[in-house]
Design a protein around this motif. Sequence first.
Motif, PDB file in Angstrom:
ATOM      1  N   LEU A  72       0.813  -1.210   0.000  1.00 51.02           N
ATOM      2  CA  LEU A  72       0.000   0.000   0.000  1.00 51.02           C
ATOM      3  C   LEU A  72       0.854   1.271   0.000  1.00 51.02           C
ATOM      4  O   LEU A  72       0.348   2.348   0.317  1.00 51.02           O
ATOM      5  CB  LEU A  72      -0.928   0.011   1.221  1.00 51.02           C
ATOM      6  CG  LEU A  72      -2.061  -1.010   1.218  1.00 51.02           C
ATOM      7  CD1 LEU A  72      -2.743  -1.055   2.585  1.00 51.02           C
ATOM      8  CD2 LEU A  72      -3.071  -0.696   0.129  1.00 51.02           C
ATOM      9  N   GLY A  73       2.118   1.147  -0.332  1.00 50.82           N
ATOM     10  CA  GLY A  73       2.983   2.314  -0.312  1.00 50.82           C
ATOM     11  C   GLY A  73       3.252   2.819   1.089  1.00 50.82           C
ATOM     12  O   GLY A  73       3.541   4.004   1.290  1.00 50.82           O
ATOM     13  N   LEU A  74       3.157   1.923   2.083  1.00 47.45           N
ATOM     14  CA  LEU A  74       3.344   2.247   3.505  1.00 47.45           C
ATOM     15  C   LEU A  74       2.318   3.270   4.002  1.00 47.45           C
ATOM     16  O   LEU A  74       2.581   4.011   4.956  1.00 47.45           O
ATOM     17  CB  LEU A  74       4.764   2.739   3.771  1.00 47.45           C
ATOM     18  CG  LEU A  74       5.878   1.750   3.427  1.00 47.45           C
ATOM     19  CD1 LEU A  74       7.242   2.364   3.708  1.00 47.45           C
ATOM     20  CD2 LEU A  74       5.716   0.446   4.198  1.00 47.45           C
ATOM     21  N   ALA A  88     -10.765  -0.074  -1.026  1.00 50.06           N
ATOM     22  CA  ALA A  88     -10.286   0.842   0.005  1.00 50.06           C
ATOM     23  C   ALA A  88      -9.153   1.678  -0.569  1.00 50.06           C
ATOM     24  O   ALA A  88      -8.315   1.174  -1.332  1.00 50.06           O
ATOM     25  CB  ALA A  88      -9.809   0.086   1.238  1.00 50.06           C
ATOM     26  N   PHE A  89      -9.145   2.951  -0.202  1.00 56.71           N
ATOM     27  CA  PHE A  89      -8.085   3.876  -0.602  1.00 56.71           C
ATOM     28  C   PHE A  89      -7.516   4.519   0.650  1.00 56.71           C
ATOM     29  O   PHE A  89      -8.262   4.965   1.528  1.00 56.71           O
ATOM     30  CB  PHE A  89      -8.623   4.956  -1.546  1.00 56.71           C
ATOM     31  CG  PHE A  89      -7.633   6.055  -1.824  1.00 56.71           C
ATOM     32  CD1 PHE A  89      -6.601   5.867  -2.727  1.00 56.71           C
ATOM     33  CD2 PHE A  89      -7.727   7.279  -1.167  1.00 56.71           C
ATOM     34  CE1 PHE A  89      -5.676   6.874  -2.978  1.00 56.71           C
ATOM     35  CE2 PHE A  89      -6.811   8.288  -1.407  1.00 56.71           C
ATOM     36  CZ  PHE A  89      -5.782   8.089  -2.323  1.00 56.71           C
ATOM     37  N   GLY A 100      -2.139   4.373  -1.205  1.00 53.62           N
ATOM     38  CA  GLY A 100      -2.346   2.954  -1.400  1.00 53.62           C
ATOM     39  C   GLY A 100      -3.772   2.630  -1.801  1.00 53.62           C
ATOM     40  O   GLY A 100      -4.720   3.312  -1.382  1.00 53.62           O
ATOM     41  N   LEU A 101      -3.931   1.586  -2.610  1.00 55.33           N
ATOM     42  CA  LEU A 101      -5.245   1.140  -3.093  1.00 55.33           C
ATOM     43  C   LEU A 101      -5.349  -0.358  -2.880  1.00 55.33           C
ATOM     44  O   LEU A 101      -4.416  -1.109  -3.201  1.00 55.33           O
ATOM     45  CB  LEU A 101      -5.401   1.475  -4.572  1.00 55.33           C
ATOM     46  CG  LEU A 101      -6.737   1.117  -5.230  1.00 55.33           C
ATOM     47  CD1 LEU A 101      -7.869   1.961  -4.653  1.00 55.33           C
ATOM     48  CD2 LEU A 101      -6.647   1.315  -6.738  1.00 55.33           C
ATOM     49  N   GLY A 134      -1.837  -1.875  -4.497  1.00 52.69           N
ATOM     50  CA  GLY A 134      -0.739  -1.140  -5.095  1.00 52.69           C
ATOM     51  C   GLY A 134      -0.580   0.192  -4.392  1.00 52.69           C
ATOM     52  O   GLY A 134      -1.518   0.686  -3.749  1.00 52.69           O
ATOM     53  N   GLY A 135       0.602   0.793  -4.488  1.00 50.66           N
ATOM     54  CA  GLY A 135       0.818   2.054  -3.797  1.00 50.66           C
ATOM     55  C   GLY A 135       2.107   2.732  -4.217  1.00 50.66           C
ATOM     56  O   GLY A 135       2.888   2.196  -5.011  1.00 50.66           O
ATOM     57  N   SER A 136       2.332   3.913  -3.677  1.00 54.75           N
ATOM     58  CA  SER A 136       3.550   4.672  -3.945  1.00 54.75           C
ATOM     59  C   SER A 136       3.844   5.576  -2.760  1.00 54.75           C
ATOM     60  O   SER A 136       2.961   5.877  -1.952  1.00 54.75           O
ATOM     61  CB  SER A 136       3.421   5.501  -5.223  1.00 54.75           C
ATOM     62  OG  SER A 136       2.383   6.466  -5.086  1.00 54.75           O
TER      63      SER A 136
END
Length: 327
Positions: free
Chosen positions: A31-33, A232-233, A255-256, A268-270
């Motif tokens: 989730l990109g932390l 969820a976002f 994160g998604l 996925g995330g950044s």
Amino acid sequence: LTVSAVRAKPRSGLASSDFLAKPVGARYVGLGLAGLAVSGSPQAYLYNPAALQDMTTSGLAVDFQVANQSKLPTEAVLNASSLRGKKLTSIAFAGPQRAVFFRPLTSFDDFTITDTLDPANNFRRSQARVNQFGISAAQKAEKGYALGMNLSYLNAQRGIAVAETGQPPELQLGSGNGFALDFGFRDQRDYVVYGISLMNLPGLIYWDEFKTDQLPTVARAGFGFQPGPAFAFYTDYEKRYYPETKEDPDLWHFGLELAFARWLVLRGGSESSDFNDRNKTNYAWGFSVATARQHTLDVATRVVRVNQKSVNEYYVSLNWPLATEKK
């Protein structure tokens, strides 16, 4: 005389970044932390201890950073982390409103030759090891929001050896003990979850042979949007305060999470301090598979930039439920 002796102590030579360890939890990595509003995971203690309030089962979680992949030399990849070559990132027993955890923060042994013509008498060796042992607690207030806290014990060892031709060798060995306090707040209103957390407020290591080290304080604020169980976002804003420097970096996390079935979740995330700069932006993705008894395997890949080159980090988390305690 006592005051003079205290002032004569040298610094340990450890930077604030040496206490940040590796990311914990493959779900959070994917989730990109962005973990402030995430609930239901034993690793919540690290991101927002108040989220332990929403756990429904008690269980054991073991987290690993299993491998790295890059065109860079292995030494360059390892030196980018304070846990060099260590795969275990956390062990936690967690349940509704509580957790007990172990987390290695620092572990390295660096050896540098300062004169290749006489390497046996010209070198510097630097070793350090810091481990964190903690307990967590969360409580829901009458108005519906949750509060959480971590109390940690820190155990540390430090060694520095310097040899130079014509000079007597220098050796400094020290051990330290300390503590850290973390606080979290979390609230949910319909589909929106929001909260804040303050980590290492304070976080201190008292050495017998070095001056006291202060861990970096990390402040987070964020929210999540959960309109249903399938989507969820999450987003977090993070601010780090380094005691030895005036540079206090800030980061954004996004994160998604998509649940295609109860047994399969994709994410996925950044994360970045500047999304316009490729070298300051990391990307991640991952998935979870679960059994009917909620045994869960989380897997994630995180792409980070080291020396302007990509490094793929691979994370795995294993979660074993022990008992159902909260309905």
